[in-house]
Design a protein around this motif. Structure first.
Motif, PDB file in Angstrom:
ATOM      1  N   ALA A  49    -118.740 -54.786 -17.951  1.00 54.08           N
ATOM      2  CA  ALA A  49    -117.365 -55.238 -17.768  1.00 54.08           C
ATOM      3  C   ALA A  49    -117.204 -55.803 -16.364  1.00 54.08           C
ATOM      4  CB  ALA A  49    -116.406 -54.072 -17.983  1.00 54.08           C
ATOM      5  N   PRO A  50    -116.404 -56.842 -16.191  1.00 57.96           N
ATOM      6  CA  PRO A  50    -116.225 -57.423 -14.856  1.00 57.96           C
ATOM      7  C   PRO A  50    -115.547 -56.435 -13.915  1.00 57.96           C
ATOM      8  CG  PRO A  50    -114.651 -58.344 -16.421  1.00 57.96           C
ATOM      9  CD  PRO A  50    -115.620 -57.540 -17.217  1.00 57.96           C
ATOM     10  N   GLU A  51    -115.927 -56.506 -12.647  1.00 60.91           N
ATOM     11  CA  GLU A  51    -115.319 -55.646 -11.639  1.00 60.91           C
ATOM     12  C   GLU A  51    -113.877 -56.094 -11.395  1.00 60.91           C
ATOM     13  OE1 GLU A  51    -116.112 -54.159  -7.033  1.00 60.91           O
ATOM     14  OE2 GLU A  51    -117.509 -55.542  -8.034  1.00 60.91           O
ATOM     15  N   VAL A  52    -112.983 -55.118 -11.304  1.00 58.80           N
ATOM     16  CA  VAL A  52    -111.568 -55.453 -11.137  1.00 58.80           C
ATOM     17  C   VAL A  52    -110.959 -54.656  -9.997  1.00 58.80           C
ATOM     18  CG1 VAL A  52    -111.255 -56.047 -13.572  1.00 58.80           C
ATOM     19  CG2 VAL A  52    -110.806 -53.708 -12.807  1.00 58.80           C
ATOM     20  N   GLU A  53    -109.874 -55.198  -9.468  1.00 61.68           N
ATOM     21  CA  GLU A  53    -109.038 -54.503  -8.486  1.00 61.68           C
ATOM     22  C   GLU A  53    -107.646 -54.365  -9.069  1.00 61.68           C
ATOM     23  OE1 GLU A  53    -111.095 -56.210  -4.381  1.00 61.68           O
ATOM     24  OE2 GLU A  53    -109.247 -57.097  -5.152  1.00 61.68           O
ATOM     25  N   TYR A  54    -106.902 -53.371  -8.587  1.00 59.68           N
ATOM     26  CA  TYR A  54    -105.551 -53.144  -9.088  1.00 59.68           C
ATOM     27  C   TYR A  54    -104.551 -53.219  -7.933  1.00 59.68           C
ATOM     28  CZ  TYR A  54    -107.605 -51.555 -13.471  1.00 59.68           C
ATOM     29  OH  TYR A  54    -108.297 -51.494 -14.661  1.00 59.68           O
ATOM     30  N   ARG A  89     -98.857 -52.048 -12.924  1.00 59.43           N
ATOM     31  CA  ARG A  89     -99.799 -52.575 -11.944  1.00 59.43           C
ATOM     32  C   ARG A  89    -100.494 -53.824 -12.480  1.00 59.43           C
ATOM     33  NH1 ARG A  89    -104.786 -48.176 -11.660  1.00 59.43           N
ATOM     34  NH2 ARG A  89    -105.576 -48.456 -13.777  1.00 59.43           N
ATOM     35  N   GLU A  90    -100.966 -54.635 -11.527  1.00 60.39           N
ATOM     36  CA  GLU A  90    -101.648 -55.875 -11.876  1.00 60.39           C
ATOM     37  C   GLU A  90    -103.150 -55.660 -11.813  1.00 60.39           C
ATOM     38  OE1 GLU A  90    -100.483 -60.346 -10.911  1.00 60.39           O
ATOM     39  OE2 GLU A  90    -101.489 -59.396  -9.205  1.00 60.39           O
ATOM     40  N   ARG A  91    -103.819 -56.133 -12.840  1.00 56.39           N
ATOM     41  CA  ARG A  91    -105.274 -56.024 -12.930  1.00 56.39           C
ATOM     42  C   ARG A  91    -105.869 -57.365 -12.521  1.00 56.39           C
ATOM     43  NH1 ARG A  91    -109.285 -56.680 -17.011  1.00 56.39           N
ATOM     44  NH2 ARG A  91    -110.851 -55.016 -16.992  1.00 56.39           N
ATOM     45  N   ARG A  92    -106.678 -57.356 -11.435  1.00 55.39           N
ATOM     46  CA  ARG A  92    -107.204 -58.597 -10.872  1.00 55.39           C
ATOM     47  C   ARG A  92    -108.729 -58.588 -10.894  1.00 55.39           C
ATOM     48  NH1 ARG A  92    -103.523 -58.388  -5.348  1.00 55.39           N
ATOM     49  NH2 ARG A  92    -101.493 -58.836  -6.326  1.00 55.39           N
ATOM     50  N   PRO A  93    -109.361 -59.405 -11.751  1.00 57.06           N
ATOM     51  CA  PRO A  93    -110.821 -59.494 -11.736  1.00 57.06           C
ATOM     52  C   PRO A  93    -111.315 -60.000 -10.384  1.00 57.06           C
ATOM     53  CG  PRO A  93    -109.917 -60.474 -13.732  1.00 57.06           C
ATOM     54  CD  PRO A  93    -108.761 -60.203 -12.823  1.00 57.06           C
ATOM     55  N   VAL A  94    -112.327 -59.358  -9.865  1.00 59.54           N
ATOM     56  CA  VAL A  94    -112.865 -59.734  -8.555  1.00 59.54           C
ATOM     57  C   VAL A  94    -113.443 -61.146  -8.588  1.00 59.54           C
ATOM     58  CG1 VAL A  94    -114.621 -59.159  -6.834  1.00 59.54           C
ATOM     59  CG2 VAL A  94    -113.283 -57.340  -7.901  1.00 59.54           C
ATOM     60  N   ASP A  95    -113.938 -61.577  -9.754  1.00 63.61           N
ATOM     61  CA  ASP A  95    -114.542 -62.906  -9.847  1.00 63.61           C
ATOM     62  C   ASP A  95    -113.511 -64.024  -9.927  1.00 63.61           C
ATOM     63  OD1 ASP A  95    -113.492 -62.745 -12.376  1.00 63.61           O
ATOM     64  OD2 ASP A  95    -115.415 -62.755 -13.436  1.00 63.61           O
ATOM     65  N   GLY A  96    -112.212 -63.663  -9.848  1.00 58.07           N
ATOM     66  CA  GLY A  96    -111.168 -64.674  -9.846  1.00 58.07           C
ATOM     67  C   GLY A  96    -110.665 -65.058 -11.216  1.00 58.07           C
TER      68      GLY A  96
END
Length: 229
Positions: free
Chosen positions: A3-8, A24-31
């Motif tokens: 699974a892609p790495e994500v930030e919240y 909360r917003e889920r933001r994939p690190v890869d953009g």
């Protein structure tokens, strides 16, 4: 495949007597594309990535009756079920019962996409209350459809008190407020023989429908329980 790495990133937080509610917003690190996630007391409730079952719930319910003029939705969530209900031109009235005022406020403020537009629809009435109490107080034969999407199902309660929603007294109220030819649809994250048994004690026709989906690159399946008097 990993699974892609994500930030919240926290969008909003509220406290009530039932505990903590977090958007909360889920933001994939890869953009990649961002999404929203709703949690109650740390429990995942829903997100904007996999919404096919919320939409399937509405479509399945709307297909059950010839004239779904009045619809009751238990649980506002992130508005996906309501969005699909309102897309049906046959619907003249959509009452949404939500126990968390903060969630309604976040929708109105636009923290959830399309929230202000959905709540501004003249067919919509939002009631801030417990759905069990709201159904008990509703007039007999008020709705053509009742859609319950309050928890992740009776086996994954957001709040322990919600267990009453899946028991015979509340389900009897759901049957009482249905118009002739109407139907009840209950969303569940997993198969629930106990819910099916409770429904069969109240309704003459009960059908569990399995829906297969992909959730964050995982194969999952959810259930819709359809009941008719």
């Amino acid at each position: 495949m990993e699974a892609p790495e994500v930030e919240y990133a926290e969008v909003a937080r509220a406290e009530s007597e039932r505990g903590e509610l977090v958007l909360r917003e889920r933001r994939p690190v890869d953009g990649g594309p961002t999404s929203l996630e709703l949690r109650a007391n740390g429990i995942f409730v829903m997100d904007t990535v996999e919404v096919s079952t919320e939409r399937a719930m509405a479509h399945a319910a709307l297909a059950l009756v010839d004239g779904p003029r009045a619809v009751l939705i238990g649980g506002l969530g992130l508005g996906h079920t309501m969005h699909e209900v309102l897309a049906d031109s046959r619907v003249e009235k959509c009452a949404v019962v939500e126990i968390e005022p903060a969630l309604v406020e976040w929708m109105r403020a636009g923290l959830v996409p399309d929230g202000p537009t959905l709540l501004a629809d003249e067919r919509v009435t939002v009631v801030e209350a417990d759905i069990v109490a709201a159904m008990a107080e509703a007039h007999e034969a008020s709705y053509d459809l009742v859609l319950l999407d309050v928890d992740n199902g009776p086996g994954y309660l957001v709040h322990a008190a919600n267990a009453a929603l899946y028991e015979a007294p509340a389900l009897t109220d759901a049957r009482r407020i249905l118009r002739p030819g109407g139907a009840l649809v209950v969303w569940s994250a997993d198969e629930s023989p106990e819910l099916e048994e409770s429904l069969r004690s109240v309704f003459s026709e009960v059908r569990p429908d399995r829906h297969d989906v992909q959730l964050h690159d995982r194969d999952e399946h959810y259930w819709l329980y359809v009941a008719r008097p």
